[in-house]
Motif scaffolding. Structure first.
Motif, short mmCIF file in Angstrom:
data_model
loop_
_atom_site.label_atom_id
_atom_site.label_comp_id
_atom_site.label_asym_id
_atom_site.label_seq_id
_atom_site.Cartn_x
_atom_site.Cartn_y
_atom_site.Cartn_z
N ALA A 101 -0.35 14.69 10.57
CA ALA A 101 0.47 13.54 10.13
C ALA A 101 1.74 13.65 11.24
N CYS A 102 1.94 14.39 12.17
CA CYS A 102 3.07 14.36 13.00
C CYS A 102 2.76 13.27 14.31
N ARG A 103 1.47 12.81 14.15
CA ARG A 103 1.23 12.02 15.18
C ARG A 103 0.83 10.54 14.55
N LEU A 104 1.43 10.26 13.52
CA LEU A 104 0.92 8.89 12.61
C LEU A 104 1.52 7.85 13.22
N GLY A 105 2.54 7.90 13.87
CA GLY A 105 3.30 6.80 14.57
C GLY A 105 2.55 6.22 15.59
N PRO A 163 0.93 -1.18 0.04
CA PRO A 163 -0.03 0.14 -0.12
C PRO A 163 0.91 1.27 -0.14
N VAL A 164 0.10 2.50 -0.20
CA VAL A 164 0.77 3.67 -0.36
C VAL A 164 0.16 4.67 0.63
N LEU A 165 0.80 5.43 1.31
CA LEU A 165 0.70 6.40 2.19
C LEU A 165 0.69 7.64 1.65
N GLU A 166 -0.20 8.79 1.58
CA GLU A 166 -0.07 9.99 1.07
C GLU A 166 -0.25 10.99 2.38
N LEU A 167 0.56 11.92 2.39
CA LEU A 167 0.56 12.97 3.62
C LEU A 167 0.32 14.33 3.14
N GLY A 168 -0.63 14.96 3.39
CA GLY A 168 -1.04 16.44 3.06
C GLY A 168 -1.44 16.42 1.67
N PRO A 169 -2.42 15.47 1.12
CA PRO A 169 -2.90 15.46 -0.14
C PRO A 169 -3.73 16.73 -0.76
N ILE A 199 6.82 12.99 11.84
CA ILE A 199 6.34 12.43 10.60
C ILE A 199 7.37 11.40 10.06
N LEU A 200 8.73 11.61 10.16
CA LEU A 200 9.67 10.77 9.71
C LEU A 200 9.59 9.42 10.30
N ILE A 202 4.14 9.29 0.14
CA ILE A 202 4.40 10.36 -0.68
C ILE A 202 3.96 11.76 0.19
N SER A 203 4.75 12.42 0.19
CA SER A 203 4.43 13.72 0.98
C SER A 203 4.56 14.99 0.31
N GLY A 204 3.15 15.65 0.58
CA GLY A 204 2.96 17.05 0.10
C GLY A 204 3.18 17.83 1.28
N LEU A 205 3.50 17.61 2.60
CA LEU A 205 3.59 18.40 3.87
C LEU A 205 4.56 19.52 3.69
N PRO A 206 4.15 20.77 4.40
CA PRO A 206 5.16 21.90 4.21
C PRO A 206 6.02 21.79 5.29
#
Ligand SMILES: C[S@@+](CC[C@H](N)C(=O)[O-])C[C@H]1O[C@@H](n2cnc3c(N)ncnc32)[C@H](O)[C@@H]1O
Length: 195
Positions: A94-98, A42-48, A128-129, A112-116
């Motif tokens: 997304a900072c709390r995804l863990g 699967p693929v995760l997208e952050l800040g779409p 996030i990382l 895939i991240s579009g986060l600023p």
């Protein structure tokens, strides 16, 4: 044009969080998704946001139900759920995804991240990382775009998480011109040799 209004509205409400007044271009969307394949999910997208990268992932053959979209903005989240009804859309930070059990450990193929990231604090980038790599496979990768001249993840964070960043391309067909970095675990030749 239909994507411009929700973007401007979100930017007026919270400019720091959106950090752009228009969605990314199709050229940048193609670049950031260029290494994703239909069978590598699967693929995760952050800040779409409005889903420009989401569309490009679908164009690459990724099934909608293999996509998880994490978006903080309530209006963007609603729009994404309407546009991509089979994707898992989570309105969250997304900072709390863990440690949320979003995927099994090592299940995720790519993020895939579009986060600023340039307007975020190191503590947030760390969240996030570290959260993403908790779910990513050994050979999984995190893709991030930036308007800046270097990788937007501070080198201290890369070193702490034992990660490396490589620029995979730059496009001038975006306003402003942007680069994409691939962030992955450092290769471990010592392990490969003994395996
Ligand atoms: C620069 S826009 C990019 C939108 C889209 N990916 C594009 O390229 O057109 C940043 C997006 O990240 C979202 N965002 C910002 N901070 C976030 C956070 N902490 N968690 C989840 N989404 C966030 C914003 O709401 C916005 O949709």
């Amino acid at each position: 044009m239909s994507d411009l209004l929700p973007f401007i509205r979100a930017w007026v409400t919270d400019p720091r969080k959106v950090s752009a007044i228009s969605p990314s271009s199709p050229a940048l969307a193609r670049l950031i998704t260029s290494e994703v394949t239909a069978h590598n999910t699967p693929v995760l997208e952050l800040g779409p946001g409005t889903g420009v990268f989401t569309r490009a992932l679908l164009d690459r053959g990724v099934p909608q139900d293999d996509l998880t979209l994490i978006e903080a903005g309530p209006d963007f989240s609603r729009l994404l759920a309407e546009r991509y009804p089979k994707a898992r859309v989570l309105q969250m930070d997304a900072c709390r995804l863990g440690r949320q059990g979003l995927f099994g450990p090592g299940e995720l193929a790519s993020a895939i991240s579009g986060l600023p990231l340039l307007s975020m604090k190191p503590r947030q980038i760390m969240g996030i990382l570290s959260g993403s790599f908790e779910y990513l496979r050994e050979d999984g990768a995190f893709y991030q775009f930036t308007y800046g001249p270097r990788c937007p993840v501070p080198s201290a964070i890369l070193a702490r998480l034992d990660l490396q960043a490589t620029r995979i391309g730059t496009t001038v067909r975006n306003v402003p011109p942007s680069s994409v970095y691939k962030i992955e675990r450092k290769s471990r030749p010592d392990i490969l040799q003994t395996a």
